[in-house]
Design a protein around this motif. Sequence first.
Motif, PDB file in Angstrom:
ATOM      1  N   THR A   7    -145.137   0.728-102.218  1.00 16.49           N
ATOM      2  CA  THR A   7    -146.236   0.880-101.434  1.00 16.49           C
ATOM      3  C   THR A   7    -146.158  -0.136-100.051  1.00 16.49           C
ATOM      4  OG1 THR A   7    -148.058   1.285-103.048  1.00 16.49           O
ATOM      5  CG2 THR A   7    -148.678   0.443-100.972  1.00 16.49           C
ATOM      6  N   ILE A   8    -145.323  -1.275-100.337  1.00 16.69           N
ATOM      7  CA  ILE A   8    -145.230  -2.252 -99.312  1.00 16.69           C
ATOM      8  C   ILE A   8    -144.079  -1.377 -98.302  1.00 16.69           C
ATOM      9  CG2 ILE A   8    -143.890  -4.254 -98.740  1.00 16.69           C
ATOM     10  CD1 ILE A   8    -146.706  -4.793 -99.761  1.00 16.69           C
ATOM     11  N   MET A   9    -143.245  -0.870 -98.930  1.00 16.49           N
ATOM     12  CA  MET A   9    -142.127   0.012 -98.120  1.00 16.49           C
ATOM     13  C   MET A   9    -143.001   0.994 -97.002  1.00 16.49           C
ATOM     14  SD  MET A   9    -139.462  -1.534 -98.701  1.00 16.49           S
ATOM     15  CE  MET A   9    -138.712  -0.408 -97.384  1.00 16.49           C
ATOM     16  N   VAL A  10    -143.842   1.785 -97.755  1.00 15.24           N
ATOM     17  CA  VAL A  10    -144.555   2.648 -96.791  1.00 15.24           C
ATOM     18  C   VAL A  10    -145.411   1.994 -95.721  1.00 15.24           C
ATOM     19  CG1 VAL A  10    -146.410   4.396 -96.721  1.00 15.24           C
ATOM     20  CG2 VAL A  10    -144.700   4.388 -98.844  1.00 15.24           C
ATOM     21  N   ILE A  11    -145.990   0.843 -96.007  1.00 14.65           N
ATOM     22  CA  ILE A  11    -146.602   0.189 -95.157  1.00 14.65           C
ATOM     23  C   ILE A  11    -145.682  -0.398 -93.850  1.00 14.65           C
ATOM     24  CG2 ILE A  11    -148.264  -1.844 -94.648  1.00 14.65           C
ATOM     25  CD1 ILE A  11    -149.170  -1.568 -97.356  1.00 14.65           C
ATOM     26  N   ILE A  12    -144.417  -0.788 -94.229  1.00 15.19           N
ATOM     27  CA  ILE A  12    -143.647  -1.331 -93.075  1.00 15.19           C
ATOM     28  C   ILE A  12    -143.097   0.030 -92.340  1.00 15.19           C
ATOM     29  CG2 ILE A  12    -141.187  -2.066 -93.024  1.00 15.19           C
ATOM     30  CD1 ILE A  12    -141.519  -3.838 -95.569  1.00 15.19           C
ATOM     31  N   PHE A  13    -142.776   1.031 -93.212  1.00 16.87           N
ATOM     32  CA  PHE A  13    -142.432   2.223 -92.199  1.00 16.87           C
ATOM     33  C   PHE A  13    -143.514   2.847 -91.316  1.00 16.87           C
ATOM     34  CE2 PHE A  13    -138.822   2.366 -95.031  1.00 16.87           C
ATOM     35  CZ  PHE A  13    -137.686   2.949 -94.107  1.00 16.87           C
ATOM     36  N   GLY A  14    -144.854   2.796 -91.826  1.00 19.15           N
ATOM     37  CA  GLY A  14    -145.874   2.977 -91.037  1.00 19.15           C
ATOM     38  C   GLY A  14    -146.130   2.354 -89.943  1.00 19.15           C
ATOM     39  N   PHE A  61    -147.320  13.708 -86.316  1.00 22.88           N
ATOM     40  CA  PHE A  61    -146.093  14.370 -86.882  1.00 22.88           C
ATOM     41  C   PHE A  61    -146.081  13.979 -88.459  1.00 22.88           C
ATOM     42  CE2 PHE A  61    -141.693  15.641 -87.956  1.00 22.88           C
ATOM     43  CZ  PHE A  61    -141.858  16.914 -87.435  1.00 22.88           C
ATOM     44  N   PRO A  62    -146.055  12.892 -89.117  1.00 19.93           N
ATOM     45  CA  PRO A  62    -145.936  12.668 -90.344  1.00 19.93           C
ATOM     46  C   PRO A  62    -147.088  13.045 -91.393  1.00 19.93           C
ATOM     47  CG  PRO A  62    -145.872  10.472 -89.061  1.00 19.93           C
ATOM     48  CD  PRO A  62    -146.213  11.778 -88.322  1.00 19.93           C
ATOM     49  N   VAL A  63    -148.146  13.127 -90.814  1.00 21.51           N
ATOM     50  CA  VAL A  63    -149.279  13.691 -91.501  1.00 21.51           C
ATOM     51  C   VAL A  63    -148.915  15.189 -91.737  1.00 21.51           C
ATOM     52  CG1 VAL A  63    -151.884  14.116 -91.464  1.00 21.51           C
ATOM     53  CG2 VAL A  63    -151.056  12.158 -90.853  1.00 21.51           C
ATOM     54  N   GLY A 119    -145.313  19.036 -97.686  1.00 23.19           N
ATOM     55  CA  GLY A 119    -145.659  18.212 -98.998  1.00 23.19           C
ATOM     56  C   GLY A 119    -144.358  17.147 -99.046  1.00 23.19           C
ATOM     57  N   TRP A 120    -143.930  16.587 -97.673  1.00 28.29           N
ATOM     58  CA  TRP A 120    -143.093  15.642 -97.710  1.00 28.29           C
ATOM     59  C   TRP A 120    -143.778  14.253 -98.248  1.00 28.29           C
ATOM     60  CZ3 TRP A 120    -138.827  14.866 -93.377  1.00 28.29           C
ATOM     61  CH2 TRP A 120    -138.050  16.160 -93.494  1.00 28.29           C
ATOM     62  N   GLN A 121    -142.993  13.188 -98.862  1.00 25.38           N
ATOM     63  CA  GLN A 121    -143.515  11.942 -98.940  1.00 25.38           C
ATOM     64  C   GLN A 121    -143.541  11.095 -97.571  1.00 25.38           C
ATOM     65  OE1 GLN A 121    -144.824  10.625-102.011  1.00 25.38           O
ATOM     66  NE2 GLN A 121    -144.603  12.906-102.602  1.00 25.38           N
ATOM     67  N   PRO A 122    -144.405  10.036 -97.760  1.00 26.36           N
ATOM     68  CA  PRO A 122    -144.645   9.195 -96.357  1.00 26.36           C
ATOM     69  C   PRO A 122    -143.121   8.924 -95.772  1.00 26.36           C
ATOM     70  CG  PRO A 122    -146.223   8.534 -97.972  1.00 26.36           C
ATOM     71  CD  PRO A 122    -145.312   9.657 -98.867  1.00 26.36           C
ATOM     72  N   ILE A 123    -142.429   8.169 -96.479  1.00 21.60           N
ATOM     73  CA  ILE A 123    -141.262   7.489 -95.915  1.00 21.60           C
ATOM     74  C   ILE A 123    -140.204   8.370 -95.290  1.00 21.60           C
ATOM     75  CG2 ILE A 123    -139.143   6.320 -96.426  1.00 21.60           C
ATOM     76  CD1 ILE A 123    -140.774   4.481 -98.475  1.00 21.60           C
ATOM     77  N   PRO A 124    -139.891   9.598 -95.683  1.00 14.68           N
ATOM     78  CA  PRO A 124    -138.917  10.553 -95.238  1.00 14.68           C
ATOM     79  C   PRO A 124    -139.711  11.157 -93.847  1.00 14.68           C
ATOM     80  CG  PRO A 124    -139.642  11.460 -96.988  1.00 14.68           C
ATOM     81  CD  PRO A 124    -139.998   9.968 -97.267  1.00 14.68           C
ATOM     82  N   ALA A 125    -141.071  11.373 -94.090  1.00 13.23           N
ATOM     83  CA  ALA A 125    -141.760  11.961 -93.124  1.00 13.23           C
ATOM     84  C   ALA A 125    -141.907  10.901 -91.805  1.00 13.23           C
ATOM     85  CB  ALA A 125    -143.259  12.001 -93.335  1.00 13.23           C
ATOM     86  N   LEU A 126    -142.132   9.700 -92.191  1.00 18.13           N
ATOM     87  CA  LEU A 126    -142.187   8.640 -90.953  1.00 18.13           C
ATOM     88  C   LEU A 126    -140.738   8.426 -90.531  1.00 18.13           C
ATOM     89  CD1 LEU A 126    -144.352   6.146 -92.908  1.00 18.13           C
ATOM     90  CD2 LEU A 126    -144.928   7.195 -90.833  1.00 18.13           C
ATOM     91  N   PHE A 130    -137.382   9.077 -85.920  1.00 16.21           N
ATOM     92  CA  PHE A 130    -135.890   9.467 -85.253  1.00 16.21           C
ATOM     93  C   PHE A 130    -136.305  10.483 -84.057  1.00 16.21           C
ATOM     94  CE2 PHE A 130    -133.084  13.244 -84.910  1.00 16.21           C
ATOM     95  CZ  PHE A 130    -131.957  12.684 -84.239  1.00 16.21           C
ATOM     96  N   LEU A 131    -137.536  11.388 -83.901  1.00 19.53           N
ATOM     97  CA  LEU A 131    -137.808  12.483 -82.979  1.00 19.53           C
ATOM     98  C   LEU A 131    -138.233  11.561 -81.976  1.00 19.53           C
ATOM     99  CD1 LEU A 131    -139.260  15.318 -85.239  1.00 19.53           C
ATOM    100  CD2 LEU A 131    -137.050  15.053 -84.037  1.00 19.53           C
ATOM    101  N   VAL A 132    -139.167  10.647 -81.985  1.00 18.61           N
ATOM    102  CA  VAL A 132    -139.610   9.923 -81.068  1.00 18.61           C
ATOM    103  C   VAL A 132    -138.501   9.098 -80.221  1.00 18.61           C
ATOM    104  CG1 VAL A 132    -141.245   7.658 -80.299  1.00 18.61           C
ATOM    105  CG2 VAL A 132    -141.835   9.183 -82.026  1.00 18.61           C
ATOM    106  N   LEU A 133    -137.549   8.316 -80.833  1.00 21.62           N
ATOM    107  CA  LEU A 133    -136.351   7.814 -80.253  1.00 21.62           C
ATOM    108  C   LEU A 133    -135.626   8.804 -79.436  1.00 21.62           C
ATOM    109  CD1 LEU A 133    -135.378   5.128 -82.774  1.00 21.62           C
ATOM    110  CD2 LEU A 133    -136.587   4.905 -80.872  1.00 21.62           C
ATOM    111  N   LEU A 134    -135.307  10.121 -80.245  1.00 25.09           N
ATOM    112  CA  LEU A 134    -134.668  11.075 -79.552  1.00 25.09           C
ATOM    113  C   LEU A 134    -135.294  11.753 -78.372  1.00 25.09           C
ATOM    114  CD1 LEU A 134    -132.171  13.416 -79.680  1.00 25.09           C
ATOM    115  CD2 LEU A 134    -133.493  14.575 -81.024  1.00 25.09           C
ATOM    116  N   THR A 135    -136.624  12.323 -78.426  1.00 25.32           N
ATOM    117  CA  THR A 135    -137.269  12.841 -77.321  1.00 25.32           C
ATOM    118  C   THR A 135    -137.466  11.770 -76.126  1.00 25.32           C
ATOM    119  OG1 THR A 135    -139.519  12.331 -78.312  1.00 25.32           O
ATOM    120  CG2 THR A 135    -138.530  14.359 -78.834  1.00 25.32           C
ATOM    121  N   THR A 136    -137.648  10.543 -76.289  1.00 20.98           N
ATOM    122  CA  THR A 136    -137.694   9.649 -75.353  1.00 20.98           C
ATOM    123  C   THR A 136    -136.679   8.916 -74.436  1.00 20.98           C
ATOM    124  OG1 THR A 136    -138.071   7.730 -76.926  1.00 20.98           O
ATOM    125  CG2 THR A 136    -140.037   8.975 -75.962  1.00 20.98           C
TER     126      THR A 136
END
Length: 424
Positions: A64-71, A233-235, A242-249, A254-260
């Motif tokens: 759960t801590i990992m999800v919070i970090i990625f979020g 997008f993650p939601v 049905g993606w889990q939070p970490i791969p979705a985040l 990656f998409l934010v960094l790419l598009t900007t």
Amino acid sequence: MSNIIIGILLFLTFIGFIVFVMRGGNIMIGFLIMAVLWTVIGGIPYKEAINDIFSQPAMDYGSTIMVIIFGSWFGRVLVDTGVAGAISEQAVKVSYKHPISAAILVCLITAFIFTSSYGVGAVIAIAVILLPILQSLGLSKNVAVVAFVMSIGAPMYVNIVIIKQIQLFFPKVIYGAKYLTYGFSAMAVQMIVVILFILVHAKSIHKNEVTSTDVKDVNISSVPKISYILPVFPVLMNLIFGWQPIPALMLSIFLVLLTTGHLKTYKNALSMINQTVSKAISDISGLIVMLLFLTMFSAAAVKNTARFGTILKSIVPHDPFILAIAFGVLAPLALFRGPLMVWGAGSATAAVLAATGFFNQYFAFCAIIVPAVSIAISTCITQSWNLWVVEHTELNVKDFLKTGVPYGWLTSIINLLLAAMMFH
């Protein structure tokens, strides 16, 4: 007889913890002390305490801590790449001939950004852009501040960082379609209340006299419009695929960094990644330690359920609608880290409610998150970013509370009843 005596002692320490937190005591230390006290009072054997209370719960919480970090990282990336600011700037482009519509749009944009963004740093970055817009539209200081912070609070019903923290008490609650149907509904209810709040104060909103030059002075990074959809997008990845939070985040980052354009060169990409990771972890470092201590206290509460089971069965209603009404009426007890604030004295309430097993976990989860989000996060001065906004605008704390709490209270009652209807 011994269980009754121990139950009374546990209850007294529970009250003591509430008093300690409401008087400004350090909640992180309070969680640790409560874990130790409930372990000792409950007579939990030494080896069992070491393994089942002070070790395994913290180890299990690592995912759960990992999800919070990625979020937190995703939220920081949205801010530092200019995506959040660019979305905010769109509010400026609404005709100032329609200030009420513009004010509502600002609030809706704020809510959209914080479906995934989190932390006082992100709030500050958006507040310095949007708060002046709200005030320039004619909203009085207290109305502008309350509308803004309630719009930040509303999406916390679906924000993965918040959800993961409360899942600690209710592990059967899954961040998926079942909960998110409620979460987005509760978010919508709060935003409708925010709109009602703006309309109630419509007489104070006048036609703005700011010129187009004033609008142009807002210095926002230019980003492709395709990036505007990325905060949610993650939601969407969770709901649709049905993606889990970490791969979705990770994909969203990656998409934010790419598009900007931050992946054009290796050096630029590395600099942005290092910068955002460092800030993201700094934003939540204290939160992580607090949550680890909270897992220990929660484990001790579960171990002691039998000790106060008799007392609880006599005072806790078994009907979800009655509990929803009770929590709705008492929702202001989430103020000042009180007994309905899960990141305050209410952590004990959540631990006890979860331990009883009286209710469907989804409903119990909602019973805890509603006053935490709609009262504590949205209208309480002890929420870090609320305190910053109030100090930044030099708004009187009493005016802030008097203006916002009634609307947070109304939202809490509606959303608790909604939870009872959906999960009874």
